[in-house]
Design an enzyme around this catalytic site. Structure first.
Site, PDB file in Angstrom:
ATOM      1  N   ASP A  15       0.834  -1.196   0.000  1.00 36.05           N
ATOM      2  CA  ASP A  15       0.000   0.000   0.000  1.00 36.05           C
ATOM      3  C   ASP A  15       0.878   1.258   0.000  1.00 36.05           C
ATOM      4  O   ASP A  15       1.798   1.386   0.835  1.00 36.05           O
ATOM      5  CB  ASP A  15      -0.859  -0.044   1.277  1.00 36.05           C
ATOM      6  CG  ASP A  15      -1.918   1.030   1.314  1.00 36.05           C
ATOM      7  OD1 ASP A  15      -2.917   0.895   0.581  1.00 36.05           O
ATOM      8  OD2 ASP A  15      -1.746   2.003   2.076  1.00 36.05           O
ATOM      9  N   ASN A  16       0.604   2.164  -0.921  1.00 39.47           N
ATOM     10  CA  ASN A  16       1.299   3.453  -0.956  1.00 39.47           C
ATOM     11  C   ASN A  16       2.820   3.341  -0.769  1.00 39.47           C
ATOM     12  O   ASN A  16       3.394   4.028   0.089  1.00 39.47           O
ATOM     13  CB  ASN A  16       0.752   4.377   0.132  1.00 39.47           C
ATOM     14  CG  ASN A  16      -0.584   4.993  -0.265  1.00 39.47           C
ATOM     15  OD1 ASN A  16      -0.886   5.103  -1.444  1.00 39.47           O
ATOM     16  ND2 ASN A  16      -1.374   5.369   0.717  1.00 39.47           N
ATOM     17  N   GLU A  39       1.316  -0.536  -5.071  1.00 38.90           N
ATOM     18  CA  GLU A  39       0.092   0.251  -5.222  1.00 38.90           C
ATOM     19  C   GLU A  39       0.464   1.727  -5.128  1.00 38.90           C
ATOM     20  O   GLU A  39       0.299   2.354  -4.093  1.00 38.90           O
ATOM     21  CB  GLU A  39      -0.944  -0.116  -4.145  1.00 38.90           C
ATOM     22  CG  GLU A  39      -2.285   0.556  -4.358  1.00 38.90           C
ATOM     23  CD  GLU A  39      -2.584   1.722  -3.411  1.00 38.90           C
ATOM     24  OE1 GLU A  39      -3.672   2.289  -3.533  1.00 38.90           O
ATOM     25  OE2 GLU A  39      -1.746   2.057  -2.540  1.00 38.90           O
TER      26      GLU A  39
END
Lengths: 676, 676
Positions: B394-395, B423
């Site tokens: 994530d990120n 991501e």
């Protein structure tokens, strides 16, 4: 690149360096080779600089003259994390540059602070800002800046502490742009990253970029067919060369010519007693590459010629051909510098089944290569000592690249004004490598590029391909070795068109004269490119007074080059659409956009051709509907054009080219004259 | 590049190395980062290898699995001094390659000898050749080769010595191709040059290149609206996921959800007592990134789920979000890993004026970064230990690049099967950097690319730009964060077209389900991209039995992917001309050319659109005039086409896409059936 392939060992590197620098340009082979510039040029550098997250990144371009202190200037953001800055190279020699980038805590704070709304947040953020500003003050190397920043930090901290302070007051003080600019001058570089490589620049004098060459055989300088030309005769030619507007006068080798296996006229195997032989068969008992052929004169004569030429701002260029005639002193003194055949004889040059028995090549795999390299470097050093600043190097592609890289750097360290021209008509990678290792200029395929498609594709590649940073074309419509078919069969219109394109497509060009301006077009053999009665093997006498000489036409071209900066650089060339396959149109614009030259060429030597040429008005700064003027620098004609499409017609039997300066604005009142 | 900018010091280097190697490809940032491949792939390497002069150059590709012995294979010449060879990577992990080149005296001799004519020359050259062949024999590591070469050298030397030998006999023996091939196996490498860099390759399993992802919230796995879903419920979903043809089942974070500042439904600031909160607000008193939310089950439950999934050849992918809820244990244990505000509180995530008070980001400039890196690596290591082989991160663009490079290499060294998906929906340079530092796959802008022009430009860049060597796109028509406008307003035809394009344009794609197959299209706010009643903040119950579900359509797409190698790689994509701006046409061909799929999409969700699509018959191996067949893998229809232009019409209300296998040849007798 010491970090390649290495997963940062956690124990050693600083994981807090969050910024990265990618795709730093310009760079030749990742910085392995220098880009080329001339004094006064700006080197514009771009790089992708970015970090993770939303923090603000800053970066600076760093540069120095080799051995001096580094200077730096902030880079400006473009789009997509690309940054740009430039510096001016104002001295001959080696320069280098790199980029430093960092995550900037103060600028990050400033960016966030400006967007905050909530009163409590603004107050807390103001206090953070005050600390960052105080830290800037501590780093400031100027007492003035330090005092200003300390005062600002105090003011902001006090406002943040005072519960009575409104958001507006906090924001007004925190957002102060003038004081922020001072703070930005003292960034926190603890986690800065400097690109691990430096990128080299070779800075040469302007003539490396912009030059007009005239090649000429001193042996033919005498007007008396019975007497070998000498340097004094050459002096008498200088005004002629100057009037034509050339600034480099290039001589084939001026050394003693070998007697053993000397070639006769028209490359015959047997020389007659009075045959002069090929100047490229260098060396005889009396000397080699640092000696002068007795018929040409003495070293003092040569030095005087160089001085006279320099007084006219003409460089005398010598031809450096690293090969020996069989009677060159080095053949006896250093047999190890040459290859042996199985029968013990020295291997002459050959490209089976062709043989060049009068020439011995050096063996660049010789065990004694160090001594040989030093001796060859000594040839350049000798002639630099005699005042020579331009060398045309013969067949550099048959000598080791590492040697050229070494010797060119060595000679430039001795005398940074020296310009080297690579005479390598060979495969593209080889020609580019020679340019990368240091040659200032390079011969090209122009000699054989004739059609609109060929010329467009080739000059687009030369001026826009990766070579634009290191490969400076020097284009020749003819050479003593090459009388191309177009000149054999096209007559005067082709001679005019080919030299005009050479002079305007490329910033550097040359001709082999007087064969060129006197329209010499007889080949030794049909289908071949050798001149009949080539000066390579005999003296010639030229009648420069002939009425059909192109000397005047060439003088006009060179005058146009000197008075139009657009023609003094290879950048800024673009081809224009013209609806006739026999016509070529292009424009060149100077870097500052102030000067544009539009050229149109009729490539058909037989028929008048005409067509509609399309100018990109936007790129030229011409308003829609504006009338603009084209001043033909060859004929003196003036044309009023308007709109994108304009009509051109060229009769090859008068002048097959337009070389037109664009005058889109009325610069002076008397520019109105042009509209009459 | 240790030689950069350095003029070879004559005292140190060997000036006899005449060969150069340039432009070695593939290379990411000059070899700083690895290219990516999967097991079984061939790595095709090219380089410009050449020397000065006319001698023959030879070169070899060298490669090895990291730490193993180098292997090599001769490179084959292409044109313009370019050489090529390839090697197959047959094991997971790190490989590397480089190129070695040399001037080959034997091959140079052979080339010249074949062109010699003059009898004396041939005899002298034969003697030289005999010496070179004898030297090859001395270098041979095989007694067989050595004997053969010695005999050849003796034969040639004796013939050369014997004045009675004719040219023909000398040439016949000297030109012997079979014995020359043996000699070439033992080259003289004394002046060979090996490129100073090695170029890395990361070899992953096939799923890194070819994968179909299904994202799904375990909290919603229960069919009972009153009960939180758990891993046992997830097990019951596996057949559904398998039937649709997905091979990666990806869960949002499965850890304890923070209670402090927990978000309520639809991202409201105040959570009600029964609100589940956002799974990305990771950590509570009972544990952090290695703990499991109690409602989901135990570690044993998780391991069983992973095992069941693996039995169906489905990978369970975990979401690794390196951020902490305020009650994450690390916030107390390691306050130094987080940034402080001026008021002493820990800085929550924000992008002013937006605030994410339930999430604390890590401070990658922490003085304690080493311990933090190790702890974060430990999260991956824990889940690898639990059987997880795929991570969606994530990120990643808000964490330091150096950290990713280090941690991905560390995890791969532990378990080379691990696949990492980045991501990062952010700026292009940032997304590319993350791919360079090691992520196997990357999210893309596909989610927002809708028009023919946008899709054509973007996928041309993805498949043909420099990123093709390291940036593997994984394209998503929706995610829990993004309900793009096209899906909000376009209805079922857009859902069908978007997933069909995702499945056929890219080798890896994913959907967030069941929202996707059940056509969820309600946004929280007009003009926004947040789902109404998003599963990010609440449990949902989905009716998978609905008649309008796209599950069957998706199953057909995934079946087409599995049975057509053309769809299993991003290479081999090209867009086809179709004379309708609302229609998109493209073809993909497998590396071996044996499989081609032609897709045509109606981008207009409202009207039937038709047009003429142009196939490049040459590229597809179709003879002019040949009839060829397209078998629609979605509808089962068969079309007979011929010539370059063929008509296509698509009604968006039935099926807005053709996904057609090209059958240009009759492979089996019963292929005749298709012509009925």
């Amino acid at each position: 690149m010491s970090v390649r392939n290495e997963v940062h060992p956690i124990a050693l590197s600083d994981g807090r360096i969050r910024v990265v620098i990618e795709n730093l340009q310009p760079a030749v082979d990742g910085g392995r080779f220098p880009i080329k510039r001339v004094t006064g040029d700006e080197v514009v550098v771009e790089a992708d600089c970015f970090a993770d997250g939303h923090d603000v990144v800053a970066c600076s371009l760093k540069w120095r003259f080799a051995g001096s202190d580094w200077k730096s200037v902030p880079m400006e953001p473009l789009v997509n994390d690309r940054w740009r800055a430039g510096f001016v190279v104002d001295a001959l020699g080696s320069w280098e540059y790199t980029v430093c980038a960092w995550v900037d805590p103060f600028q990050s704070w400033r960016h966030d602070f400006a967007r905050r709304i909530d009163a409590d947040d603004v107050r807390v953020a103001a206090a953070s800002g005050a600390s960052l500003i105080a830290a800037c003050a501590d780093r400031a190397d100027s007492a003035l800046d330090a005092d200003l920043l300390r005062a600002w930090a105090r003011e902001l901290a006090q406002l943040a502490q005072d519960a009575a302070t409104g958001v507006d007051a906090l924001k007004r003080v925190g957002n102060d742009a003038a004081r922020a600019a001072v703070a930005c001058r003292h960034p926190d570089l603890r986690h800065a990253f400097t690109h691990p490589q430096t990128f080299p620049v070779t800075v040469e004098r302007e003539r490396a970029r912009f030059s007009a060459w005239y090649e000429f055989f001193p042996r033919s300088a005498s007007d008396d067919a019975g007497r070998h030309g000498n340097f004094a005769d050459c002096e008498a030619w200088l005004p002629y060369v100057k009037q034509m507007g050339f600034d480099v006068l290039y001589f084939p080798p001026i050394h003693p010519v070998g007697r053993s296996r000397r070639k006769g006229r028209n490359n015959s195997l047997e020389a007659k007693a009075d045959d002069a032989g090929s100047p490229w068969a260098i060396g005889a008992a009396e000397g080699g590459h640092t000696a002068i052929l007795a018929e040409l004169g003495t070293a003092a004569d040569f030095r005087r010629l160089v001085k006279r030429a320099n007084e006219l701002d003409i460089d005398i260029a010598l031809d450096i051909a690293f090969q020996c005639a069989p009677d060159h002193p080095w053949v006896l003194e250093h047999p190890d510098w040459f290859k042996k055949r199985a029968d013990g004889s020295i291997q002459y040059a050959e490209n089976p089944p062709k043989k060049y028995q009068d020439i011995y090549p050096f063996d660049f795999e010789s065990a004694d290569w160090r001594a040989m390299w030093l001796a060859l470097a000594g040839v350049f050093e000798h002639w630099v000592g005699e005042g020579v600043r331009v060398f045309r190097v013969d067949n550099p592609h048959t000598k080791a690249y590492a040697f050229w890289e070494w010797v060119i750097a060595r000679v430039r360290a001795l005398q940074p004004e020296v310009v080297f021209l690579s005479e390598a008509f060979t495969r593209p990678r080889v020609m580019h490598r020679l340019a990368k290792v240091g040659f200032s200029q390079s011969y090209t395929y122009y000699t054989w590029r004739n059609t609109k498609q060929e010329i467009t594709a080739y000059f687009t590649e030369l001026t826009q391909g990766p070579g634009r940073e290191y490969f400076r074309p020097n284009v020749w419509p003819n050479t003593p070795d090459i009388l191309p078919a177009a000149l054999q069969y096209g007559g005067r219109p082709v001679f005019m068109a080919r030299v005009a394109m050479a002079a305007t497509l490329a910033a550097s060009y040359g001709i082999y004269g007087p064969a060129y301006e006197l329209l010499e077009s007889q080949a030794l053999r049909a289908g071949g490119e050798e001149y009949l009665d080539s000066e390579k093997f005999e003296r010639r006498v030229w009648d420069r007074t002939r009425a059909d000489s192109l000397a005047g036409f060439i003088a006009v071209l060179n005058h146009a080059r000197r008075t139009n900066p657009a023609l003094q650089s290879d950048a800024g060339l673009r081809f224009l659409s013209i609806d006739n396959e026999q016509m070529l149109a292009y424009a060149k614009t100077s870097a500052d956009g102030a000067n544009t030259v539009v050229c149109v060429v009729n490539l058909d030597p037989h028929h008048t051709q005409s067509g509609w040429v399309e100018l990109e008005q936007d790129a030229l700064g011409i308003q829609p509907g504006q009338v603009y003027q084209l001043h033909d620098l060859v004929t003196g004609s003036h044309f009023l054009w308007h709109g994108a499409r304009n009509f051109v017609s060229l009769d090859p039997h008068t002048t097959p080219v337009h070389v037109m300066e664009l005058r889109s604005r009325l610069k002076r009142e008397n520019d109105f004259d042009y509209f009459l």
